[in-house]
Design an enzyme around this catalytic site. Structure first.
Site, PDB file in Angstrom:
ATOM      1  N   GLY A  35      18.098  17.659  -9.639  1.00  0.00           N
ATOM      2  CA  GLY A  35      17.036  16.762  -9.237  1.00  0.00           C
ATOM      3  C   GLY A  35      16.903  15.471  -9.989  1.00  0.00           C
ATOM      4  N   THR A  36      16.400  14.498  -9.286  1.00  0.00           N
ATOM      5  CA  THR A  36      16.025  13.153  -9.710  1.00  0.00           C
ATOM      6  C   THR A  36      17.179  12.165  -9.585  1.00  0.00           C
ATOM      7  OG1 THR A  36      14.555  12.023 -11.261  1.00  0.00           O
ATOM      8  CG2 THR A  36      16.506  12.982 -12.203  1.00  0.00           C
TER       9      THR A  36
END
EC number: 3.4.25.1
Length: 230
Positions: A35-36
């Site tokens: 994620g991100t």
């Protein structure tokens, strides 16, 4: 053997990147998976840092859509948050305190290279979860962007991308980046890169946080959608 307590932490601690639960040597691989998207671009006039705003639980459930993943850590520098929320925030507090202490003792700000090196030392030796941030800033030597890996490695480049949206965001930047571009052009490119990553990466999304860094300071703004940021 996997510890049930770790499994519980993995499932319920909010993340803006990854919370490792097994081999520490796989930290960087796990950050990219879970994620991100964070982007840092250097130009002759300053630095642009952009991130998405999504936090997740265990990489499967969106727990927050308004996370500010960029924090000022120095009069003319900022850093992205990647990792568990608690670990990333603790990392930034420690780094900011050390930078402030240096300035008080020496009566001068820490150089961006020294700041990034300090971040690398903290990442390698501290109790932080899969920290893989970008450090960007401006000093007497110009504009700088560094990536800091979980093992403490520090690399400077004209631009860098970290997180699970790396491949898509890098592809967007690769053919359009120029160090001579204006800050406004770099800002637009960073927004497009984060937006492109959010279209394909389930760990990224919910708007963009932008940091504009010059020799005059750091300005950070958050936007709920990519159109309003442009």
């Amino acid at each position: 053997m996997h510890d049930p307590e770790n499994r519980l932490t993995d499932a319920y601690e909010p993340e803006v990147g990854n919370l490792p639960n097994e081999d520490s040597g796989r930290d960087e691989e796990n950050v990219v998976k879970t994620g991100t998207t964070t982007v840092g671009l250097s130009t002759e006039d300053g630095v642009i840092i952009a991130t998405d705003r999504r936090a997740s639980l265990g990489g499967r459930f969106v727990s927050n859509k308004q996370v500010q993943k960029v924090e000022q850590i120095h009069p003319t520098a900022a850093m992205t948050l990647v990792g568990s929320v608690g670990g990333a925030q603790s990392f930034i507090r420690s780094l900011r305190a050390e930078a402030d202490l240096y300035e008080v003792r020496r009566d001068e700000p820490l150089s961006i290279h020294a700041l990034a090196t300090l971040a690398g030392n903290f990442a390698r030796g501290g109790p932080y979860f899969a920290i893989n941030p970008i450090v960007g800033g401006v000093d007497e030597e110009g504009s700088h962007v560094y990536s800091v890996d979980p093992a403490g490695g520090v690399l400077e480049d004209d631009y860098t991308v970290t997180g699970s949206g790396t491949m898509v965001a890098t592809g967007t930047i690769e053919g359009q980046y120029d160090h001579g571009m204006s800050l406004s052009e770099a800002r637009d490119l960073a927004i497009r890169a984060v937006n492109a990553a959010a279209e394909r990466d389930t760990g990224s999304g919910n708007g963009v946080v932008l940091a504009e860094i010059t020799d005059e300071g750091v300005e950070i703004d958050a936007f709920d959608d990519y159109e309003s940021a442009e």
